[in-house]
Design a protein around this motif. Structure first.
Motif, mmCIF file in Angstrom:
data_model
loop_
_atom_site.group_PDB
_atom_site.id
_atom_site.type_symbol
_atom_site.label_atom_id
_atom_site.label_comp_id
_atom_site.label_asym_id
_atom_site.label_seq_id
_atom_site.Cartn_x
_atom_site.Cartn_y
_atom_site.Cartn_z
ATOM 1 N N VAL A 1 10.488 3.000 -5.608
ATOM 2 C CA VAL A 1 9.107 3.404 -5.369
ATOM 3 C C VAL A 1 8.957 3.984 -3.963
ATOM 4 O O VAL A 1 8.324 5.022 -3.759
ATOM 5 C CB VAL A 1 8.148 2.217 -5.572
ATOM 6 C CG1 VAL A 1 6.729 2.591 -5.159
ATOM 7 C CG2 VAL A 1 8.169 1.763 -7.022
ATOM 8 N N ARG B 1 10.467 7.492 -3.802
ATOM 9 C CA ARG B 1 9.564 8.469 -4.422
ATOM 10 C C ARG B 1 8.416 8.818 -3.473
ATOM 11 O O ARG B 1 8.082 9.990 -3.279
ATOM 12 C CB ARG B 1 8.975 7.899 -5.720
ATOM 13 C CG ARG B 1 9.848 8.053 -6.944
ATOM 14 C CD ARG B 1 9.184 7.424 -8.149
ATOM 15 N NE ARG B 1 7.909 8.052 -8.490
ATOM 16 C CZ ARG B 1 7.124 7.607 -9.468
ATOM 17 N NH1 ARG B 1 7.459 6.551 -10.178
ATOM 18 N NH2 ARG B 1 5.992 8.232 -9.736
ATOM 19 N N PHE B 2 7.823 7.768 -2.899
ATOM 20 C CA PHE B 2 6.687 7.985 -2.007
ATOM 21 C C PHE B 2 7.100 8.775 -0.770
ATOM 22 O O PHE B 2 6.401 9.704 -0.351
ATOM 23 C CB PHE B 2 6.092 6.640 -1.605
ATOM 24 C CG PHE B 2 4.836 6.742 -0.793
ATOM 25 C CD1 PHE B 2 3.649 7.144 -1.371
ATOM 26 C CD2 PHE B 2 4.837 6.443 0.567
ATOM 27 C CE1 PHE B 2 2.486 7.243 -0.626
ATOM 28 C CE2 PHE B 2 3.686 6.545 1.318
ATOM 29 C CZ PHE B 2 2.506 6.945 0.713
ATOM 30 N N ARG C 1 0.273 9.505 -8.715
ATOM 31 C CA ARG C 1 1.076 8.896 -9.779
ATOM 32 C C ARG C 1 1.986 7.814 -9.218
ATOM 33 O O ARG C 1 2.107 6.719 -9.773
ATOM 34 C CB ARG C 1 1.892 9.965 -10.490
ATOM 35 C CG ARG C 1 2.706 9.445 -11.663
ATOM 36 C CD ARG C 1 3.382 10.575 -12.421
ATOM 37 N NE ARG C 1 4.300 11.320 -11.586
ATOM 38 C CZ ARG C 1 4.119 12.576 -11.200
ATOM 39 N NH1 ARG C 1 3.034 13.223 -11.564
ATOM 40 N NH2 ARG C 1 5.012 13.186 -10.453
ATOM 41 N N THR C 2 2.618 8.103 -8.091
ATOM 42 C CA THR C 2 3.511 7.117 -7.485
ATOM 43 C C THR C 2 2.734 5.887 -7.018
ATOM 44 O O THR C 2 3.159 4.749 -7.232
ATOM 45 C CB THR C 2 4.259 7.743 -6.298
ATOM 46 O OG1 THR C 2 5.062 8.819 -6.778
ATOM 47 C CG2 THR C 2 5.154 6.721 -5.623
ATOM 48 N N GLU D 1 7.734 12.522 -1.665
ATOM 49 C CA GLU D 1 6.528 13.295 -1.941
ATOM 50 C C GLU D 1 5.666 13.479 -0.688
ATOM 51 O O GLU D 1 5.098 14.554 -0.483
ATOM 52 C CB GLU D 1 5.740 12.605 -3.055
ATOM 53 C CG GLU D 1 6.433 12.748 -4.413
ATOM 54 C CD GLU D 1 6.010 11.687 -5.404
ATOM 55 O OE1 GLU D 1 5.193 10.813 -5.039
ATOM 56 O OE2 GLU D 1 6.508 11.712 -6.543
ATOM 57 N N ASP E 1 1.688 3.889 -10.103
ATOM 58 C CA ASP E 1 2.814 3.163 -10.689
ATOM 59 C C ASP E 1 3.193 1.964 -9.832
ATOM 60 O O ASP E 1 3.491 0.880 -10.339
ATOM 61 C CB ASP E 1 4.027 4.088 -10.844
ATOM 62 C CG ASP E 1 3.821 5.137 -11.930
ATOM 63 O OD1 ASP E 1 2.879 4.970 -12.724
ATOM 64 O OD2 ASP E 1 4.581 6.108 -11.961
ATOM 65 N N GLY E 2 3.196 2.162 -8.507
ATOM 66 C CA GLY E 2 3.627 1.086 -7.624
ATOM 67 C C GLY E 2 2.658 -0.073 -7.574
ATOM 68 O O GLY E 2 3.067 -1.239 -7.567
#
Length: 571
Positions: A239, A242-243, A218-219, A246, A222-223
């Protein structure tokens, strides 16, 4: 919870999880499972043959020796045994290479089949079902969890093969060492029981991994998909954070799995070495040196096989949540449906009119009459077009078709929806380009692109004032790299319209066809729409006042139903 109840719960959980392995085996097919078993057995047979020659060397190869009443089945001198062992190792290397290639072919074939089946379901699933799923979840399953599913089956076979090998080696220990070898076997059994009874948490770690794989996809989606939006908003740190968060969670899960495996390895080695030490010190080892060496060798191999059983079992359980997630998703998507052929479905006769019902806003379209869906933003124009085209709420939709020279046709249900979609060319308001050539972007559905000549495509591009795109290096055949947008919004929009027009279907639906266009480009599009509406059923949604005045029917959605105003203009 009392111990008996806890044990019952543990047994039920394990039975449920191994039932998943059984279901996975059925899905793979008996040929696939049997082939994996044969490949695994081949590896075990090679190991046992090599070990037999090593034992022959230890005993000196002197005739038909019998150590503690164990007859050797072959008669080799020491030199012959060494030579045979060397030849066997060379042969073993070649066979292992062949086994590895065959195993990879089996695994990749099964992986591709599962991915194709899932993508098939996704592409043909009702939109209401797809609305409950995220892009990351689907990509995580397609790219990661299906690979883990296939690995779970491999490890299940590996577990059984290692168990068989451990039993063979343990039997050899008993036959060579007899009573003196019992402590060794006790140590192996204690190691196996300790590992099996110790809660490894493989299943729970596997579930966490599945969730994290979806989050990572998902990340990334989105990125990369929204790279321009990320840059313009200055959201690169968001971004990246988030990456990083995770990926750190994925590393922690993997590290925990490695830690537990290492603990088991240390426990196994400690117990085996401890028992062997006690046996050597106090076991009154009265075996001859060759028998003692053979017993130790067999015990070592049995210990390694016992360890392989536990590790394969835990790895299988750790990968099974991927298969459980795959099964759950397939249930949510519904049963797979057959794809239409390359030619789609043909009416056989010209289509004269369509009446659609799919909720509180029905829509009727007649051949040769331009229908414009008009209204303010948010009034439901795009939703109405999506439902009319069978892209939304198709389970509740019904289409009545009037065909020249034949009785009315009624389409509904899954098969009716697919037939209806094969009649409709739909250009959504937001066109999407793909990382393939310009020709492929315009002819996505065509299996034989040669049926559409370069001259026809170039003529269309000229008419839409897009001929300059042919000046790109490679022209129509050059691939598009879309990490950043390489075309303007107006160019992308006109390419989306052209993609629909090239389908040449009896029904054309265009959402805001003159949006994002300057006056000259908008007039070109209006001329094409007027021309094509004389020969087809054409529906557009628009804020364009000129298109509204040219419509034969104007539909204004909203309120309790769609308001149709007929005879507004001339087509």
């Amino acid at each position: 919870m009392v111990p008996s109840a806890r044990l019952n719960t543990l047994v039920r959980k394990r039975l449920k999880r191994w039932a998943l392995v059984t279901a996975l085996g059925r899905e793979a097919g008996w040929r696939h499972v049997a082939s994996l078993a044969v490949l695994a057995a081949t590896g075990t047979a090679l190991d046992l043959t090599g070990l037999g020659l090593v034992v022959a060397i230890l005993f000196g190869g002197a005739g038909s020796l019998s150590i503690t009443n164990l007859p050797l089945a072959f008669r080799l001198s020491a030199g012959q045994a060494v030579l045979a062992l060397v030849l066997l190792m060379v042969l073993r290397g070649g066979l292992q290479a062949a086994v590895a290639v065959a195993h990879e072919q089996l695994r990749s074939g099964f992986t591709d089949r599962l991915r194709h089946q899932l993508l098939h379901r996704v592409l043909l699933a009702p939109t209401g079902h797809l609305g409950q799923m995220g892009r990351g979840e689907l990509l995580g399953l397609l790219m990661t969890d299906i690979s883990r599913t296939v690995l779970a089956l491999d490890q299940g076979i590996r577990c059984l093969q290692a168990l068989l090998a451990a039993l063979l080696y343990a039997t050899g220990v008993l036959m060579v060492g007899r009573q003196a070898a019992v402590p060794l076997l006790a140590g192996l059994v204690a190691t196996a029981l300790a590992a099996l009874l110790q809660r490894s948490g493989s299943w729970e770690l596997g579930q966490v991994q599945s969730r994290l794989h979806g989050a990572l996809q998902r990340t990334l989606g989105d990125g990369l998909h929204g790279l321009k939006a990320v840059r313009t908003a200055g959201a690169e740190p968001w971004v990246l954070e988030r990456f990083a968060r995770e990926t750190a969670m994925v590393r922690r899960v993997l590290r925990e799995g490695v830690r537990r495996q290492a603990f088991f390895g240390a426990l196994r080695d400690g117990l085996v070495v401890g028992v062997v030490g006690l046996w050597l010190l106090w076991g009154r080892a009265d075996l001859v040196p060759s028998a003692m060496a053979t017993t130790l060798l067999l015990a070592y191999r049995a210990s390694g096989s016992a360890s392989a059983v536990i590790q394969a079992q835990r790895l299988c359980l750790g990968c099974l949540p991927g298969y459980a997630a795959l099964r759950e998703l397939r249930e949510r998507l519904g049963e797979p449906r057959a794809l239409l052929g390359a030619a789609g479905w043909s009416l056989g006769e010209p289509l004269l009119a369509v009446a659609w019902e799919g909720g509180k806003e029905p829509l009727a379209v007649r051949r040769g009459e331009l229908v414009v869906v008009a209204g303010p933003s948010g009034s439901g124009k795009t939703t109405l077009l999506d439902r009319f085209c069978g892209q939304l709420g198709e389970e509740q939709s019904h289409w009545s078709l009037t065909v020249a020279g034949g009785p009315p046709l009624h389409l509904s249900g899954p098969t009716g929806v697919r037939h209806w979609r094969s009649l409709v060319a739909y250009a959504p308001q937001k066109a999407v380009l793909f990382e393939c050539s310009l020709r492929e972007n315009l002819l996505l559905q065509r299996s034989g692109d040669g049926a559409v000549s370069n001259g026809l495509l170039e003529g269309w591009l000229e008419e839409l004032d897009l001929a300059h795109l042919l000046e790109r290096p490679g022209g129509l055949e050059a691939g598009l790299n879309l990490s950043m947008e390489c075309f303007s919004g107006g160019e992308i929009h006109r390419l989306g319209l052209l993609r629909a027009w090239l389908l040449d279907r009896p029904i054309e639906v265009l959402d805001e066809p003159t949006a994002f266009l300057d006056a000259s480009a908008a007039e070109r599009v209006r001329q094409i729409i007027r021309r094509r509406s004389r020969e087809r059923l054409v529906v557009v949604s628009s804020h364009d006042a000129e298109l509204v005045t040219q419509a034969g029917t104007v539909v204004r959605p909203g309120g309790d139903g769609a308001e149709a105003i007929y005879g507004v203009g001339n087509t």
